[in-house]
Design a protein around this motif. Structure first.
Motif, mmCIF file in Angstrom:
data_model
loop_
_atom_site.group_PDB
_atom_site.id
_atom_site.type_symbol
_atom_site.label_atom_id
_atom_site.label_comp_id
_atom_site.label_asym_id
_atom_site.label_seq_id
_atom_site.Cartn_x
_atom_site.Cartn_y
_atom_site.Cartn_z
ATOM 1 N N LEU A 199 0.755 -1.287 0.036
ATOM 2 C CA LEU A 199 -0.227 0.002 -0.033
ATOM 3 C C LEU A 199 0.963 1.396 0.186
ATOM 4 C CD1 LEU A 199 -2.242 -1.321 2.699
ATOM 5 C CD2 LEU A 199 -2.954 -0.847 0.435
ATOM 6 N N PRO A 200 0.414 2.278 -0.253
ATOM 7 C CA PRO A 200 1.115 3.694 -0.425
ATOM 8 C C PRO A 200 1.703 3.849 1.095
ATOM 9 C CG PRO A 200 -0.801 4.156 -1.623
ATOM 10 C CD PRO A 200 -0.876 2.486 -0.929
ATOM 11 N N GLU A 201 2.798 4.405 1.324
ATOM 12 C CA GLU A 201 3.471 4.783 2.712
ATOM 13 C C GLU A 201 4.015 3.501 3.317
ATOM 14 O OE1 GLU A 201 4.146 7.657 3.312
ATOM 15 O OE2 GLU A 201 3.118 8.441 1.513
ATOM 16 N N THR A 202 3.880 2.219 2.508
ATOM 17 C CA THR A 202 4.262 1.204 3.098
ATOM 18 C C THR A 202 6.005 0.872 3.020
ATOM 19 O OG1 THR A 202 2.215 -0.069 3.059
ATOM 20 C CG2 THR A 202 4.218 -1.596 3.042
ATOM 21 N N PRO A 203 6.795 0.561 3.762
ATOM 22 C CA PRO A 203 8.253 0.151 3.705
ATOM 23 C C PRO A 203 8.321 -1.060 2.843
ATOM 24 C CG PRO A 203 7.702 0.462 5.907
ATOM 25 C CD PRO A 203 6.384 0.553 5.214
ATOM 26 N N VAL A 204 9.261 -1.317 1.991
ATOM 27 C CA VAL A 204 9.462 -2.403 0.851
ATOM 28 C C VAL A 204 11.062 -2.169 0.751
ATOM 29 C CG1 VAL A 204 9.384 -1.014 -1.234
ATOM 30 C CG2 VAL A 204 9.009 -3.311 -1.264
ATOM 31 N N THR A 205 11.305 -3.434 0.789
ATOM 32 C CA THR A 205 13.086 -3.777 0.646
ATOM 33 C C THR A 205 13.261 -4.918 -0.475
ATOM 34 O OG1 THR A 205 13.223 -3.733 3.044
ATOM 35 C CG2 THR A 205 14.866 -4.671 2.009
ATOM 36 N N VAL A 206 14.473 -4.622 -1.234
ATOM 37 C CA VAL A 206 14.498 -5.492 -2.320
ATOM 38 C C VAL A 206 15.491 -6.538 -1.533
ATOM 39 C CG1 VAL A 206 15.897 -5.602 -4.431
ATOM 40 C CG2 VAL A 206 14.690 -3.680 -3.957
ATOM 41 N N VAL A 207 15.109 -7.902 -1.754
ATOM 42 C CA VAL A 207 15.936 -8.678 -1.100
ATOM 43 C C VAL A 207 16.969 -9.342 -1.799
ATOM 44 C CG1 VAL A 207 15.848 -10.935 -0.039
ATOM 45 C CG2 VAL A 207 13.785 -9.611 0.285
ATOM 46 N N ARG A 208 16.557 -9.706 -3.152
ATOM 47 C CA ARG A 208 17.606 -10.048 -4.027
ATOM 48 C C ARG A 208 16.842 -9.934 -5.636
ATOM 49 N NH1 ARG A 208 17.944 -16.448 -2.771
ATOM 50 N NH2 ARG A 208 15.794 -16.423 -1.916
ATOM 51 N N LEU A 209 17.790 -9.873 -6.653
ATOM 52 C CA LEU A 209 17.654 -9.747 -7.916
ATOM 53 C C LEU A 209 17.870 -11.212 -8.787
ATOM 54 C CD1 LEU A 209 19.255 -6.364 -8.529
ATOM 55 C CD2 LEU A 209 16.652 -6.825 -8.273
ATOM 56 N N ALA A 210 17.160 -11.553 -9.633
ATOM 57 C CA ALA A 210 17.464 -12.929 -10.393
ATOM 58 C C ALA A 210 18.607 -12.489 -11.243
ATOM 59 C CB ALA A 210 16.254 -13.213 -11.228
ATOM 60 N N PRO A 211 19.389 -13.389 -11.727
ATOM 61 C CA PRO A 211 20.665 -13.333 -12.396
ATOM 62 C C PRO A 211 20.563 -12.277 -13.497
ATOM 63 C CG PRO A 211 20.734 -15.524 -11.761
ATOM 64 C CD PRO A 211 19.423 -15.077 -11.454
ATOM 65 N N LEU A 212 19.425 -12.285 -14.216
ATOM 66 C CA LEU A 212 19.379 -11.546 -15.317
ATOM 67 C C LEU A 212 18.361 -10.134 -14.980
ATOM 68 C CD1 LEU A 212 18.465 -14.151 -18.249
ATOM 69 C CD2 LEU A 212 20.869 -12.814 -17.761
ATOM 70 N N GLY A 213 18.003 -10.033 -13.769
ATOM 71 C CA GLY A 213 17.474 -9.055 -13.362
ATOM 72 C C GLY A 213 15.917 -9.110 -13.233
ATOM 73 N N ASP A 214 15.433 -10.144 -13.753
ATOM 74 C CA ASP A 214 13.889 -10.486 -13.771
ATOM 75 C C ASP A 214 13.694 -11.662 -13.302
ATOM 76 O OD1 ASP A 214 11.314 -9.608 -14.192
ATOM 77 O OD2 ASP A 214 11.382 -10.218 -16.288
ATOM 78 N N PRO A 215 12.912 -12.078 -12.143
ATOM 79 C CA PRO A 215 12.083 -10.935 -11.347
ATOM 80 C C PRO A 215 12.885 -10.607 -10.072
ATOM 81 C CG PRO A 215 11.599 -13.323 -10.697
ATOM 82 C CD PRO A 215 12.540 -13.502 -12.001
ATOM 83 N N LEU A 216 12.294 -9.726 -9.397
ATOM 84 C CA LEU A 216 12.911 -9.198 -8.147
ATOM 85 C C LEU A 216 12.291 -9.878 -7.007
ATOM 86 C CD1 LEU A 216 12.681 -6.484 -10.187
ATOM 87 C CD2 LEU A 216 13.434 -5.399 -8.244
ATOM 88 N N GLN A 217 12.895 -10.062 -5.938
ATOM 89 C CA GLN A 217 12.260 -10.583 -4.688
ATOM 90 C C GLN A 217 12.229 -9.364 -3.635
ATOM 91 O OE1 GLN A 217 14.247 -13.745 -2.708
ATOM 92 N NE2 GLN A 217 12.916 -13.781 -0.735
ATOM 93 N N VAL A 218 10.880 -8.949 -3.503
ATOM 94 C CA VAL A 218 11.000 -7.805 -2.407
ATOM 95 C C VAL A 218 10.483 -8.529 -0.840
ATOM 96 C CG1 VAL A 218 11.088 -6.188 -4.366
ATOM 97 C CG2 VAL A 218 8.753 -7.211 -3.503
ATOM 98 N N ARG A 219 10.431 -7.671 0.059
ATOM 99 C CA ARG A 219 9.839 -7.936 1.243
ATOM 100 C C ARG A 219 8.869 -6.951 1.752
ATOM 101 N NH1 ARG A 219 14.017 -9.982 4.617
ATOM 102 N NH2 ARG A 219 13.390 -11.972 3.662
ATOM 103 N N VAL A 220 7.644 -7.196 1.755
ATOM 104 C CA VAL A 220 6.564 -6.267 2.219
ATOM 105 C C VAL A 220 6.073 -6.486 3.463
ATOM 106 C CG1 VAL A 220 4.774 -4.841 1.527
ATOM 107 C CG2 VAL A 220 6.351 -5.384 -0.249
ATOM 108 N N ARG A 221 5.988 -5.932 4.603
ATOM 109 C CA ARG A 221 5.362 -6.419 5.800
ATOM 110 C C ARG A 221 5.614 -7.819 6.250
ATOM 111 N NH1 ARG A 221 0.253 -3.025 6.644
ATOM 112 N NH2 ARG A 221 0.457 -1.409 5.120
ATOM 113 N N GLY A 222 6.938 -7.888 6.158
ATOM 114 C CA GLY A 222 7.372 -9.334 6.419
ATOM 115 C C GLY A 222 7.260 -10.665 5.611
ATOM 116 N N VAL A 223 6.587 -10.249 4.226
ATOM 117 C CA VAL A 223 6.172 -11.247 3.392
ATOM 118 C C VAL A 223 7.077 -10.942 1.894
ATOM 119 C CG1 VAL A 223 4.321 -12.071 1.943
ATOM 120 C CG2 VAL A 223 3.867 -11.541 4.127
ATOM 121 N N ASP A 224 7.712 -12.124 1.666
ATOM 122 C CA ASP A 224 8.395 -11.950 0.361
ATOM 123 C C ASP A 224 7.620 -12.140 -0.890
ATOM 124 O OD1 ASP A 224 10.455 -11.466 2.215
ATOM 125 O OD2 ASP A 224 11.559 -13.517 1.508
#
Length: 76
Positions: free
Chosen positions: A34-59
């Protein structure tokens, strides 16, 4: 800045998702991105697609095209 531009381990705060189609935006909002929610990039695939992101403790994996439509503000 776009979510797809963040490097591994970087955190940001979601500021907008208006560039996404309504159905995709709704699915992400149901999963907690949601807007104003913190998000962290956990890792990127070798070619950059997809991205693994963590939002509210869920990847989740996001296609680079979807991440490029999500606006974030980098947190220091």
């Amino acid at each position: 800045m776009k979510l797809s531009e963040l490097s591994c381990g970087t955190s940001g705060k979601v500021t907008g998702m208006s560039a996404l189609p309504a159905a995709t935006r709704k699915k992400l909002m149901v999963m907690g991105m949601l807007p104003e929610t913190p998000v962290t990039v956990v890792r990127l695939a070798p070619l950059g697609d997809p991205l693994q992101v963590r939002v509210r403790g869920v990847d989740m994996a996001l296609r680079k095209q979807v991440a490029a439509a999500i606006e974030v503000e980098v947190q220091s």
